[in-house]
Design an enzyme around this catalytic site. Structure first.
Site, mmCIF file in Angstrom:
data_model
loop_
_atom_site.group_PDB
_atom_site.id
_atom_site.type_symbol
_atom_site.label_atom_id
_atom_site.label_comp_id
_atom_site.label_asym_id
_atom_site.label_seq_id
_atom_site.Cartn_x
_atom_site.Cartn_y
_atom_site.Cartn_z
ATOM 1 N N GLU A 203 5.046 -20.824 -6.166
ATOM 2 C CA GLU A 203 5.034 -21.268 -4.766
ATOM 3 C C GLU A 203 3.631 -21.714 -4.346
ATOM 4 O O GLU A 203 3.026 -21.151 -3.437
ATOM 5 C CB GLU A 203 5.582 -20.176 -3.845
ATOM 6 C CG GLU A 203 7.048 -19.873 -4.132
ATOM 7 C CD GLU A 203 7.699 -18.897 -3.132
ATOM 8 O OE1 GLU A 203 6.975 -18.088 -2.541
ATOM 9 O OE2 GLU A 203 8.924 -18.981 -2.967
ATOM 10 N N GLU A 299 14.342 -19.963 -7.082
ATOM 11 C CA GLU A 299 14.603 -18.688 -6.407
ATOM 12 C C GLU A 299 15.624 -18.910 -5.310
ATOM 13 O O GLU A 299 15.474 -19.831 -4.504
ATOM 14 C CB GLU A 299 13.331 -18.122 -5.734
ATOM 15 C CG GLU A 299 12.227 -17.748 -6.676
ATOM 16 C CD GLU A 299 11.040 -17.108 -5.948
ATOM 17 O OE1 GLU A 299 11.222 -16.625 -4.819
ATOM 18 O OE2 GLU A 299 9.940 -17.118 -6.517
#
Ligand code: CA
Length: 682
Positions: A203, A299
């Site tokens: 991320e 995710e």
């Protein structure tokens, strides 16, 4: 995913409409018994999943199970669908049988303090990835390594530099990242781990390893990529960003401009925070077309219950659930979410490479029932395990590295209700969604999977709760059929609602439930008994600033993070936080007045002020109550309803009483004020 809950500030809102799992206990059962049964009923639910046609041949169904080892070492046990205990090989075998092709493990550089005590979150490093990776490989699974290039959680909110790299120049850091990646992957290779994808950063929207600029980030990405190409030439290289509502086109252009060598453009996608499925498909299609790379959801997750299983609050909970849940909070809801997100990424076409579920095995170390007779002992035992084995999201030892987040909010699993195993380690049928998506599956037998009920009902003191209670509830069966049932409320519980406070009451479904063995079904409802508020819009439910004189536009009534209802007084400022909100009320009779306020928030810095000040302008009597805010949804209360020892004000008809809220704190501070009361003492 972000693990510190404060990162979700402002993104969730409490509401009156929520879905509650039902409990299957007998009407005469005590509450702890109810909670136990609520926990175990999920494992009997069978789900329906439609087959997804036209999946690319190499499409990957995956799961990040990084916490598995630390949870196991803490003593928790996982079971298969027949109820047999599983060792590590058995656990990965179960994942494989459930249709999972790939497991992901996060790797932190050095998640330990100077005394060798783990920061938590699984204490995940190369060693744990090797241990689990060998077992996963033996089970026939592919392995993805997720380098955070940090000593602890890396996400859009923080990308901290590993301790060992802090003093390095940019060039030295690039070299260190390349050699760290090569060393770590070589260990995995030497252990025979089947690494097929490597993520160079986690991320990384806003930075990586302490670097924020794209030039610096790109140099680091390329260093990681070079190491992957050298050690695992067959593996694919993934970049990973957090939110398809961010400007991915610009991200992709940066990657192209600095010639980053990668194969997969990956994204997180959590329905609460990351936009619509249509946007996910559209953005990832655009990226695939523009870059020629493969795209993946790295995710996603969903909750099967709003309960907490380990005594450490969950990201998605009764307090934080959305007014419009995208899927039901049930085992079927998980299956629906997984299948919907998988379908959305698969809709990109041949460029779609897969979809990974985040932490389906991060279950409680021990099931914690707050009303159980030995709850204190269990919570204490869980805390010890989180510290010793790193099986919570953070241990106290992480404070040396991450003092502001982990150092304050360390604890257990914030996602135990989003696992695909129940609180006791038994697999839920939603785990088999991965297989069902390829084959299609019809639920076996009928079960009442959820009951739709308001999350809470509020009444003013003296009102009859019966006027507000539903006499029917809607229920959803596991075949998605919705039915309406008559209910009877527990009169003994209703009779206790005589003082200001928060209560839990129950009703029992009196109609026949399809598929039921006749066991009475009880459903829970929270009730708030509120004082009669003399303030105008003290609960902010008018939805605007009515009644309040607010000194600065950095504060105002919004739908962000209310304690109760749909609105609260919200504040946030890029600069220093400083405002006052006040109103004056005239007493219409002689008597005694009490007052109270709730607040939550964070990032206000040391020595911040969040104060309720009440002055009887006629007598000069003054009250000052301060609270210290410690994070998102961590509500603090001051005044009489928090502490009945706070003296009431004596007022005479005609006295004016001014209620003021003062907030002062550091730049970037945020929070909400709710439930400000001024009331005659009953
Ligand atoms: Ca929890």
């Amino acid at each position: 995913m972000s693990k510190g809950k404060k990162l979700f500030s402002g993104l969730l809102s409490l509401s009156f409409s929520a879905m509650l799992l039902i409990s299957g206990c007998g009407a005469s059962s005590s509450e702890p018994k109810c909670a136990e049964l609520l926990d175990t009923s999920a494992r009997d639910i069978s789900v329906s999943v439609s087959r997804i046609d036209d999946l690319p041949a190499d499409f990957i169904m995956g799961a990040d199970v990084s916490s598995y080892l630390s949870i196991s070492e803490s003593g928790a046990v996982y079971y298969d669908f027949e109820g047999n205990k599983l060792d590590m090989d058995g656990f990965f075998g179960l994942l494989k049988q459930s249709g999972i092709d790939l497991v992901r493990f996060r790797v932190w550089n050095d998640p330990y303090d100077e005394k060798g005590r783990g920061y938590g979150g699984g204490n995940c490093d190369t060693k744990t990835a090797v241990q689990m990776g060998k077992s996963a490989t033996a089970a026939g699974l592919q392995v993805m390594i997720d380098f955070h290039y940090s000593d602890f959680w890396a996400d859009p909110g923080k990308q901290m530099t590993p301790k060992a790299w802090l003093a390095m120049s940019d060039d030295e850091k690039v070299a260190a990242l390349e050699s760290f990646t090569a060393d770590s992957l070589t260990e995995l290779k030497n252990a025979g781990v089947n690494v097929t994808i490597v993520s160079i950063g986690n991320e990384t929207d806003n930075g990586m390893s302490g670097e924020k600029g794209w030039t610096e980030k790109c140099n680091l990405y390329n260093a990681g990529s070079r190491a992957v190409r050298t050690v695992f030439p067959e593996a694919m290289v993934a970049v990973h960003f957090s939110n398809p509502e961010h400007d991915y086109v610009t991200y992709a252009r940066h990657l192209s401009d600095c010639n980053v060598d990668y194969d997969i453009f990956g994204t997180s996608y959590y329905p609460y925070w990351h936009g619509t499925l249509e946007n996910l498909t559209a953005v990832m299609s655009e990226i695939a077309e523009m870059t020629g790379k493969r795209v993946m959801v790295l995710e996603t997750s969903w909750a099967y219950t709003l309960e907490d299983g380990d005594g450490s609050g969950n990201t998605v909970s009764h307090e934080s659930n959305s007014s419009d849940p995208f899927y039901s909070f049930s085992v079927q809801g998980q299956a629906d979410e997984i299948a919907s997100v998988t379908r959305a990424i698969a809709d990109v076409g041949d460029a779609a490479l897969g979809c990974l579920y985040w932490e389906p095995a991060w279950i409680p170390v021990r099931y914690y029932d707050p009303k159980g007779s030995d709850s204190d002992r269990i919570l204490e035992a869980n805390r010890k395990s989180w510290e010793k084995y790193g099986s919570g999201w953070a241990s106290s030892y992480a404070s040396v590295y991450d003092p502001e987040d982990a150092g304050v909010y360390y604890g257990g699993s914030a996602v135990d209700n989003q696992a695909l195993f129940d609180f006791a380690g038994y697999p839920l049928d939603s785990l088999r969604t991965f297989r069902y998506m390829r084959e299609g599956h019809e639920a076996e037998g009928l079960t009442l999977s959820q009951v739709i009920m308001p999350a809470a009902v509020s009444i003013e003191i003296g009102e009859d709760i019966r006027e507000y209670l539903p006499m029917t509830v809607r229920g959803e069966l596991n075949n998605k059929q919705r039915l309406t049932f008559n209910v009877e409320w527990d009169e003994a519980e209703l009779a206790q609602l005589t003082a200001v406070g928060e209560y839990t009451v129950h009703c029992t479904i009196t109609d026949e439930i399809p598929g039921s063995d006749g066991t009475p079904r009880r459903v829970m409802l929270k009730v708030n008994v509120l004082p009669h508020n003399l303030l105008t819009n003290g609960d902010f439910e008018k939805g605007d600033n009515t009644g309040w004189d607010i000194s600065d536009p950095l504060a105002g009534v919004t739908e962000d993070d209310p304690y109760r209802g749909n609105y609260a007084l919200h504040f946030w400022s890029e600069g220093k936080v400083e405002f006052e909100a006040s109103q004056t009320v005239t007493a219409d009779k002689n008597g005694e007045m009490v007052f109270s306020m709730r607040a939550q928030g964070g990032d206000l810095g040391d020595g911040h002020v969040v104060r309720l000040e009440v002055i009887n302008n006629s007598t000069g009597q003054t009250y000052e109550g301060n609270v210290t805010l410690t994070g998102w949804q961590s509500w603090k209360e001051t005044g009489y309803y928090a502490d009945p020892d706070v003296a009431a004000f004596t007022v005479s008809a005609g006295d004016t009483v001014t209620v003021s809220i003062f907030v002062s704190g550091a730049a970037g501070g945020w929070g909400t004020i709710d439930d400000v009361f001024l009331a005659y003492k009953e």
